[in-house]
Design a protein around this motif. Structure first.
Motif, mmCIF file in Angstrom:
data_model
loop_
_atom_site.group_PDB
_atom_site.id
_atom_site.type_symbol
_atom_site.label_atom_id
_atom_site.label_comp_id
_atom_site.label_asym_id
_atom_site.label_seq_id
_atom_site.Cartn_x
_atom_site.Cartn_y
_atom_site.Cartn_z
ATOM 1 N N ASP A 465 9.418 4.452 1.636
ATOM 2 C CA ASP A 465 9.969 3.391 2.475
ATOM 3 C C ASP A 465 10.888 2.528 1.626
ATOM 4 O OD1 ASP A 465 10.538 1.449 4.318
ATOM 5 O OD2 ASP A 465 8.461 0.943 4.779
ATOM 6 N N GLU A 466 12.107 2.343 2.079
ATOM 7 C CA GLU A 466 13.053 1.475 1.387
ATOM 8 C C GLU A 466 13.553 0.380 2.322
ATOM 9 O OE1 GLU A 466 16.095 3.950 -0.294
ATOM 10 O OE2 GLU A 466 14.748 4.842 -1.779
ATOM 11 N N SER A 467 12.727 0.019 3.310
ATOM 12 C CA SER A 467 13.123 -0.984 4.294
ATOM 13 C C SER A 467 12.744 -2.382 3.818
ATOM 14 C CB SER A 467 12.448 -0.693 5.637
ATOM 15 O OG SER A 467 11.055 -0.955 5.554
ATOM 16 N N ASP A 475 4.029 -0.520 -1.476
ATOM 17 C CA ASP A 475 4.430 -0.351 -0.083
ATOM 18 C C ASP A 475 5.440 0.777 0.104
ATOM 19 O OD1 ASP A 475 2.819 -2.478 0.555
ATOM 20 O OD2 ASP A 475 4.441 -3.953 0.664
ATOM 21 N N VAL A 476 6.039 1.226 -0.988
ATOM 22 C CA VAL A 476 7.011 2.315 -0.886
ATOM 23 C C VAL A 476 6.334 3.589 -0.391
ATOM 24 C CG1 VAL A 476 8.510 3.824 -2.245
ATOM 25 C CG2 VAL A 476 8.604 1.360 -2.565
ATOM 26 N N VAL A 477 5.061 3.763 -0.698
ATOM 27 C CA VAL A 477 4.310 4.933 -0.230
ATOM 28 C C VAL A 477 4.062 4.756 1.270
ATOM 29 C CG1 VAL A 477 2.209 6.293 -0.494
ATOM 30 C CG2 VAL A 477 3.268 5.235 -2.493
ATOM 31 N N ARG A 478 4.725 5.564 2.063
ATOM 32 C CA ARG A 478 4.871 5.302 3.491
ATOM 33 C C ARG A 478 3.807 5.951 4.370
ATOM 34 N NH1 ARG A 478 10.516 6.897 6.570
ATOM 35 N NH2 ARG A 478 10.196 5.734 8.525
ATOM 36 N N ILE A 479 3.367 7.136 4.015
ATOM 37 C CA ILE A 479 2.455 7.892 4.873
ATOM 38 C C ILE A 479 1.025 7.431 4.617
ATOM 39 C CG2 ILE A 479 1.669 10.182 5.554
ATOM 40 C CD1 ILE A 479 4.292 11.311 4.522
ATOM 41 N N LYS A 480 0.324 7.097 5.679
ATOM 42 C CA LYS A 480 -1.020 6.524 5.548
ATOM 43 C C LYS A 480 -2.115 7.402 6.141
ATOM 44 C CE LYS A 480 1.041 2.805 3.967
ATOM 45 N NZ LYS A 480 1.073 2.547 2.509
ATOM 46 N N ASN A 481 -1.746 8.458 6.821
ATOM 47 C CA ASN A 481 -2.768 9.290 7.473
ATOM 48 C C ASN A 481 -2.242 10.702 7.677
ATOM 49 O OD1 ASN A 481 -1.611 7.193 9.785
ATOM 50 N ND2 ASN A 481 -1.408 9.349 10.355
ATOM 51 N N PRO A 482 -3.125 11.654 7.932
ATOM 52 C CA PRO A 482 -2.672 13.017 8.231
ATOM 53 C C PRO A 482 -1.836 13.056 9.508
ATOM 54 C CG PRO A 482 -5.032 12.970 7.740
ATOM 55 C CD PRO A 482 -4.600 11.550 7.909
ATOM 56 N N HIS A 483 -1.118 14.133 9.691
ATOM 57 C CA HIS A 483 -0.356 14.313 10.925
ATOM 58 C C HIS A 483 -1.315 14.893 11.960
ATOM 59 C CE1 HIS A 483 2.707 15.193 13.809
ATOM 60 N NE2 HIS A 483 3.674 14.765 13.003
ATOM 61 N N TYR A 484 -1.977 14.011 12.680
ATOM 62 C CA TYR A 484 -3.065 14.419 13.564
ATOM 63 C C TYR A 484 -2.616 15.392 14.654
ATOM 64 C CZ TYR A 484 -5.547 10.430 11.501
ATOM 65 O OH TYR A 484 -6.129 9.551 10.631
ATOM 66 N N ALA A 502 13.003 5.410 -6.679
ATOM 67 C CA ALA A 502 14.230 4.724 -7.087
ATOM 68 C C ALA A 502 14.266 3.288 -6.564
ATOM 69 C CB ALA A 502 15.449 5.503 -6.597
ATOM 70 N N TYR A 503 13.737 3.067 -5.374
ATOM 71 C CA TYR A 503 13.757 1.719 -4.784
ATOM 72 C C TYR A 503 12.847 0.765 -5.544
ATOM 73 C CZ TYR A 503 13.825 -1.813 -1.069
ATOM 74 O OH TYR A 503 13.982 -2.965 -0.342
ATOM 75 N N VAL A 504 11.757 1.287 -6.057
ATOM 76 C CA VAL A 504 10.856 0.441 -6.848
ATOM 77 C C VAL A 504 11.584 -0.078 -8.081
ATOM 78 C CG1 VAL A 504 8.712 0.397 -8.172
ATOM 79 C CG2 VAL A 504 8.823 1.663 -6.015
ATOM 80 N N PHE A 508 12.213 -3.977 -7.829
ATOM 81 C CA PHE A 508 11.184 -4.672 -8.602
ATOM 82 C C PHE A 508 11.360 -4.515 -10.112
ATOM 83 C CE2 PHE A 508 9.277 -3.457 -4.507
ATOM 84 C CZ PHE A 508 8.919 -4.708 -4.024
ATOM 85 N N GLY A 509 12.320 -3.675 -10.512
ATOM 86 C CA GLY A 509 12.543 -3.481 -11.935
ATOM 87 C C GLY A 509 11.400 -2.776 -12.632
ATOM 88 N N ILE A 510 10.687 -1.945 -11.904
ATOM 89 C CA ILE A 510 9.490 -1.285 -12.445
ATOM 90 C C ILE A 510 9.709 0.219 -12.495
ATOM 91 C CG2 ILE A 510 7.043 -0.793 -12.024
ATOM 92 C CD1 ILE A 510 6.829 -3.508 -10.663
ATOM 93 N N ASP A 511 9.380 0.811 -13.608
ATOM 94 C CA ASP A 511 9.304 2.263 -13.704
ATOM 95 C C ASP A 511 7.876 2.681 -13.369
ATOM 96 O OD1 ASP A 511 11.952 2.955 -14.581
ATOM 97 O OD2 ASP A 511 11.460 2.024 -16.501
#
Length: 661
Positions: A465-467, A475-484, A502-504, A508-511
């Protein structure tokens, strides 16, 4: 059997009608959880356990012409079921001109003022909505919805609403729209909710975005039938039960998955970003010291493979980017353009180039830019929606496909394989043609696949997620559940969950450290997604995507393992299912013949050089004819020895390794 029109049940409803009758027979034999009855001319549904009225037609018609006389009204048959209702809509155009078709209307669903619904587009997340607030978004199939199903629930139970219609035959979108029901006049009665399924659009009507790219019309003398299955369960944990009629119909037409699933992790790499192009670096290759256009592909490949601990690699934009025609990136001519320059042609070198990757024990995937937006030249002024009936389009597309396979790819990503660009009823057949041309290749569809397309190809989900909603790095990790829904309809499906950080770094300046990246990869795999990770990370430990449907689907609804792969031909519904394809060991070799084979026993693509025209890949495009209906594709006319000679010439011209300070 009840009938709103007072007419008796009519035969001759074809495949859909047969599915309804079968569903009715099965329901009668099952648990009887609801009663469906008429009172004062309207239909009601009562939960037998609680005696609550859960569906009340009130004064609503079962369709809506939107006060437009050009809309054709249907005959509606109501078929009571032990767990709900089937609404059978039959449109018959007895006139002399084509007509729009009325919306199909279900309601009122007597649910609480606050309800939950499940996002059936990509991630199957659960959301809530209340009267007086923004309604749930409108979803369109096959544009944004994975399947033509909708789920509405409150604390007492869940309604599942699904639509059966022959998509490949009727060739139009349907739009699901949920809204608050009119306020009841009786005090203390729940307001409830209405679901409309829109088929047609008015002239100039965007319908709040509409999302219908291809509206439906019925031609003079034509009859069309649509079946809406409404099912209810008082057990919210058993919501998949409400979609069983649709699953039975879907698999009877399209089968299950037509491929063998893979479950290993994938390293995603790109030759450079869209913003990296300059006049001095027109392809945007990075890093500068490994630019393939200056030094050949050898060192770029070495860098991308790293420690070679990833079992599979997917390369994006092997050709680089367009510099001037940025709006048409990623390039469609992503493989043929490599043949216009001796250093770029080292991509096909089986000792040092991209084509060497399978020989090094790593499976190779190549991502085909704008795979159904045909560009006829490099740096195109425009592109053209792929027309499978246009010989030039077919020749250009097959040339890129053949070159991909010749380079050793056993997986090909189909970028922007979108219903908006070319409708699903065309891309479905086109994908069948590509699979027939190269049976050893697995295809992956982006942005998302519908259930119909997911039977033929793996599905790509953008899992980062880059929104503006991203407030912290995790929060960049977007998927929270299986594709039911995919788990329920298509056990054995292959779905990719992709990660990019890349957005992180930018925000946020974090590797993101390697250990955290591995946790995220394992997290996606634990939900059944094949994890794809971008960036130069090593694979610290083995990762296997689980068979999520074994835990997400209740045991009594699970499909036996020997039926996960179920190959049916929707154009020949009476034919017996085909045997499943054999398990491919996918040992990283390019098809059956090792590096340079096609995976389908086909000859090699045209050599470097040809006419020398940019974007043409030579004067021969490797095109062929397709006979349809199980016919085979004619092989391109070229000599595989010429291709080997082209790679040798490229090496001799200094296009592989060079010494630099």
């Amino acid at each position: 059997m009840l009938s709103r029109t007072g007419w008796g049940w009519r035969s001759g409803l074809g495949t859909i009608g047969a599915a309804v009758v079968a569903s009715f027979a099965a329901a009668v034999a099952g648990d009887h959880t609801v009663d469906v009855f008429q009172e004062n001319g309207v239909y009601l549904m009562r939960d037998r356990a609680s005696h609550r009225i859960i569906y009340d037609q009130r004064k609503l018609l079962m369709y809506d012409t939107r006060k437009d006389a050009s809309y054709l009204e249907p005959q509606v048959e109501v078929v009571p079921q032990s767990e709900g209702i089937d609404f059978v809509y039959t449109f018959t155009n007895d006139g002399g001109k084509q007509r729009r078709m009325a919306d199909l209307r279900m309601g009122t669903f007597v649910l609480d003022d606050t309800i939950s619904y499940r996002d059936v587009r990509a991630f199957c997340e659960e959301f809530s909505v209340a009267h007086g607030k923004s309604p749930p978004p409108t979803y369109t199939y096959p544009g944004t919805m994975y399947a033509p199903v909708y789920l509405l629930a409150d604390k007492y139970g869940t309604f599942g609403i699904s639509l059966q219609y022959p998509l490949l035959e009727y060739q139009h979108d349907v739009n699901f729209r949920v809204r608050s029901a009119p306020m009841p006049k009786t005090e203390g009665v729940l307001r409830g909710w209405i679901l409309d399924i829109r088929i047609s659009l008015k002239d100039g009507d965007d319908s709040g975005g509409g999302n219908i790219n291809y509206p439906g019309f019925i031609q003079p003398g034509e009859t069309r039938t649509y079946v809406v299955n409404v099912r209810y369960t008082p057990n919210n944990d058993n919501w998949m039960q409400t979609l069983l009629p649709y699953r039975d119909y879907f698999r009877s037409v399209y089968g299950g998955v037509h491929y063998q699933r893979e479950n290993g992790p994938i390293k995603g790499v790109t030759t450079g970003g869209l913003s990296d192009t300059t006049d001095d670096n027109p392809y945007g290759f990075t890093p500068e010291k490994f630019r393939p256009d200056l030094y050949g592909f050898a060192q770029w490949v070495d860098m991308s493979l790293g420690h070679r601990d990833w079992p599979e690699i997917m390369i994006f934009k092997p050709s680089g980017n367009y510099h001037r025609a940025k709006e048409w990136n990623f390039p469609f001519l992503y493989m043929s353009h490599l043949l216009t320059d001796p250093k770029l042609a080292t991509a096909y070198d089986t000792e040092t180039g991209i084509a060497s990757i399978p020989r090094r024990g790593v499976k190779l995937g190549l991502w085909w830019g704008r795979a159904i937006q045909v560009a006829k030249t490099w740096e195109p002024v425009t592109s053209y929606p792929l027309d499978p009936n246009d010989p030039e389009h077919v020749s250009l597309a097959f040339n890129e496909l053949d070159l991909s396979v010749y380079a050793g790819a056993t997986t090909i990503g189909l970028d922007t394989y979108s219903h908006r660009v070319v409708p699903t009823w065309i891309t479905y057949d086109w994908l069948r043609r590509m699979r027939a041309r190269h049976p050893g290749v697995k295809f992956v569809i982006e942005p998302i696949a519908t259930d119909v397309m997911h039977t033929l190809a793996a599905m790509w989900l953008r899992g980062w997620d880059e929104s503006s909603s991203v407030e912290k790095p995790e929060d960049v990790v977007r998927i929270k559940n299986p594709h039911y829904v995919a788990d329920f309809l298509l056990p054995g499906h292959e779905t990719w969950g992709t990660l990019r950080y890349a957005y992180v770094k930018a925000r946020f300046g974090i590797d993101v450290p390697e250990e955290q990246a591995m946790k995220d990869v394992a997290y996606y795999a634990s939900m059944g997604y094949r994890p794809v990770l971008f960036g130069h990370y090593g694979l610290l430990h083995p990762v296997v995507a689980v068979e999520s449907w074994l835990t997400t689907v209740p045991a009594h609804l699970q499909i036996p393992r020997d039926q996960w792969v179920l190959i049916r031909d929707p154009y020949n519904p009476d034919a017996e299912p085909e045997p499943p394809p054999p398990h491919d060991d996918r040992d990283g070799k390019a098809g059956d013949s090792g590096g340079g084979g096609s995976g389908g026993g086909q000859d090699a693509p045209p050599p470097f050089g040809g006419s020398g025209k940019a974007g043409g890949g030579g004067s021969h495009h490797g095109g062929g004819s397709f006979t349809g209906g199980g016919g085979r594709v004619s092989k391109p006319e070229f000599d595989p020895d010429d291709v080997a000679e082209a790679a040798r010439r490229a090496r001799n011209r200094g296009g592989d390794r060079v010494e630099r300070p």
